[in-house]
Design an enzyme around this catalytic site. Structure first.
Site, short mmCIF file in Angstrom:
data_model
loop_
_atom_site.label_atom_id
_atom_site.label_comp_id
_atom_site.label_asym_id
_atom_site.label_seq_id
_atom_site.Cartn_x
_atom_site.Cartn_y
_atom_site.Cartn_z
N LYS A 146 0.83 -1.21 0.00
CA LYS A 146 0.00 0.00 0.00
C LYS A 146 0.88 1.27 0.00
O LYS A 146 2.10 1.19 0.20
CB LYS A 146 -0.91 -0.04 1.23
CG LYS A 146 -1.87 -1.24 1.22
CD LYS A 146 -2.81 -1.19 2.42
CE LYS A 146 -3.69 -2.41 2.48
NZ LYS A 146 -4.68 -2.32 3.57
N TYR A 191 -12.23 -3.06 -3.29
CA TYR A 191 -12.71 -3.12 -1.89
C TYR A 191 -14.24 -3.16 -1.80
O TYR A 191 -14.80 -2.79 -0.78
CB TYR A 191 -12.17 -1.92 -1.11
CG TYR A 191 -10.73 -2.09 -0.66
CD1 TYR A 191 -10.34 -3.20 0.09
CD2 TYR A 191 -9.75 -1.14 -0.96
CE1 TYR A 191 -9.02 -3.36 0.52
CE2 TYR A 191 -8.43 -1.30 -0.53
CZ TYR A 191 -8.08 -2.41 0.21
OH TYR A 191 -6.79 -2.58 0.65
N PHE A 204 -15.48 2.90 7.23
CA PHE A 204 -14.13 3.34 6.82
C PHE A 204 -13.90 3.24 5.31
O PHE A 204 -12.80 3.49 4.82
CB PHE A 204 -13.05 2.54 7.57
CG PHE A 204 -13.13 1.04 7.39
CD1 PHE A 204 -12.60 0.42 6.27
CD2 PHE A 204 -13.74 0.26 8.35
CE1 PHE A 204 -12.68 -0.95 6.11
CE2 PHE A 204 -13.82 -1.13 8.20
CZ PHE A 204 -13.29 -1.73 7.07
N ARG A 240 -0.71 -14.82 3.67
CA ARG A 240 -1.52 -14.15 4.71
C ARG A 240 -0.84 -14.29 6.07
O ARG A 240 -0.81 -13.35 6.86
CB ARG A 240 -2.92 -14.76 4.76
CG ARG A 240 -3.75 -14.50 3.52
CD ARG A 240 -4.46 -13.20 3.52
NE ARG A 240 -5.42 -13.07 4.60
CZ ARG A 240 -6.20 -12.01 4.79
NH1 ARG A 240 -6.11 -10.97 3.97
NH2 ARG A 240 -7.04 -11.96 5.79
N THR A 295 -4.63 -8.17 10.42
CA THR A 295 -4.99 -6.90 9.76
C THR A 295 -4.57 -5.69 10.60
O THR A 295 -4.02 -4.72 10.09
CB THR A 295 -6.52 -6.84 9.52
OG1 THR A 295 -6.87 -7.98 8.73
CG2 THR A 295 -6.92 -5.58 8.79
N ARG A 318 3.16 -6.88 8.83
CA ARG A 318 2.42 -5.85 9.58
C ARG A 318 2.93 -5.72 11.01
O ARG A 318 2.96 -4.62 11.58
CB ARG A 318 0.93 -6.16 9.57
CG ARG A 318 0.30 -5.95 8.20
CD ARG A 318 -1.05 -6.59 8.16
NE ARG A 318 -1.82 -6.32 6.95
CZ ARG A 318 -2.79 -7.10 6.52
NH1 ARG A 318 -3.10 -8.21 7.19
NH2 ARG A 318 -3.45 -6.80 5.43
N ASN A 336 -1.63 -0.30 7.15
CA ASN A 336 -1.11 -1.63 7.55
C ASN A 336 -0.25 -2.26 6.46
O ASN A 336 -0.12 -3.47 6.37
CB ASN A 336 -2.26 -2.55 8.00
CG ASN A 336 -3.21 -2.89 6.88
OD1 ASN A 336 -3.10 -2.35 5.77
ND2 ASN A 336 -4.13 -3.80 7.13
N HIS A 357 -1.71 -5.66 1.43
CA HIS A 357 -2.97 -6.40 1.24
C HIS A 357 -2.64 -7.70 0.52
O HIS A 357 -1.80 -7.71 -0.37
CB HIS A 357 -3.94 -5.59 0.37
CG HIS A 357 -5.08 -6.42 -0.13
ND1 HIS A 357 -6.23 -6.63 0.59
CD2 HIS A 357 -5.20 -7.17 -1.27
CE1 HIS A 357 -7.02 -7.46 -0.08
NE2 HIS A 357 -6.42 -7.79 -1.22
N GLU A 366 -9.40 -10.74 -7.67
CA GLU A 366 -8.45 -9.64 -7.60
C GLU A 366 -7.42 -9.72 -8.73
O GLU A 366 -7.04 -8.70 -9.30
CB GLU A 366 -7.79 -9.63 -6.21
CG GLU A 366 -8.80 -9.24 -5.14
CD GLU A 366 -8.33 -9.41 -3.70
OE1 GLU A 366 -7.14 -9.75 -3.49
OE2 GLU A 366 -9.15 -9.20 -2.78
P1 CMP Z 1 -6.86 -5.03 3.67
O1 CMP Z 1 -6.28 -6.39 3.85
O2 CMP Z 1 -6.34 -4.20 2.56
O3 CMP Z 1 -8.44 -5.19 3.50
C1 CMP Z 1 -9.38 -4.22 3.93
C2 CMP Z 1 -8.71 -3.09 4.62
O4 CMP Z 1 -9.56 -2.26 5.35
C3 CMP Z 1 -7.75 -3.63 5.65
O5 CMP Z 1 -6.65 -4.22 5.03
C4 CMP Z 1 -7.47 -2.40 6.49
O6 CMP Z 1 -6.36 -1.66 6.02
C5 CMP Z 1 -8.74 -1.59 6.29
N1 CMP Z 1 -9.47 -1.44 7.54
C6 CMP Z 1 -10.03 -2.41 8.27
N2 CMP Z 1 -10.63 -1.87 9.37
C7 CMP Z 1 -10.43 -0.53 9.29
C8 CMP Z 1 -10.79 0.55 10.12
N3 CMP Z 1 -11.49 0.37 11.24
N4 CMP Z 1 -10.41 1.79 9.75
C9 CMP Z 1 -9.70 1.99 8.59
N5 CMP Z 1 -9.33 0.97 7.76
C10 CMP Z 1 -9.69 -0.26 8.12
#
Ligand code: CMP
Length: 143
Positions: free
Chosen positions: A9, A49, A57, A85, A91, A102, A112, A115, A126
């Site tokens: 990211k 997404y 969010f 993963r 996450t 992470r 984070n 992805h 994807e």
């Molecule tokens: P990712 O694996 O890219 O998939 C969905 C993303 O949503 C996740 O990683 C986080 O970066 C993001 N995410 C999940 N929960 C929150 C939150 N509470 N606020 C902001 N981003 C979030």
């Protein structure tokens, strides 16, 4: 051979972590079939997404992913979806173990770093969104 989609990211790219992260997956033995540094359009971010569309969010997530380039890549190998993963960690970086991407580098659940597809269905969806067949280089691993 199983394939997965991984994206470093904007926070990972801005912090100069692309080489470190790709290297972890290469050293593990996974094969790189494609990779690109790219700006993400709002349309692609929203499609990628879409399962989070109703979450509070969602807007923030799309804004972040489109704010600065990402490094997207394709990895192949036995059980690569689940293993990648595990290597990424939970996450929320505050729950992610040291030794995971992470856990070692993440700052917040939004920032984070990385992805990765979470299932065979997500990987297929994807990869179709991000990597057309002609951008995936199939080659034999001989060494
Ligand atoms: P990712 O694996 O890219 O998939 C969905 C993303 O949503 C996740 O990683 C986080 O970066 C993001 N995410 C999940 N929960 C929150 C939150 N509470 N606020 C902001 N981003 C979030």
């Amino acid at each position: 051979m199983e394939k997965t989609f991984i994206m470093i990211k904007p926070d990972g790219v801005q912090r100069g972590l692309v080489g470190e992260i790709v290297s972890r997956f290469e050293k593990k033995g996974f094969q790189l079939l494609g990779g690109k540094l790219m700006s993400v359009s709002t349309e692609l971010a929203e499609k990628h997404y879409e399962e989070h569309k109703e979450r509070p969010f969602f807007g923030e997530l799309v804004e972040f992913i489109t704010s600065s380039p990402v490094f997207a890549f394709v990895l192949a190998g036995d059980n690569v979806i689940a293993t990648a993963r595990q290597m990424m960690g939970k996450t929320n970086p505050s729950d992610a173990l040291p030794g995971t991407v992470r856990g070692d580098f993440g700052i917040s659940v939004g920032m984070n770093i990385i992805h990765g597809s979470d299932s065979a269905e997500s990987a297929e969806r994807e990869l179709a969104l991000w990597f057309p067949e002609e951008e995936q280089v199939e080659y034999e691993k001989t060494i």
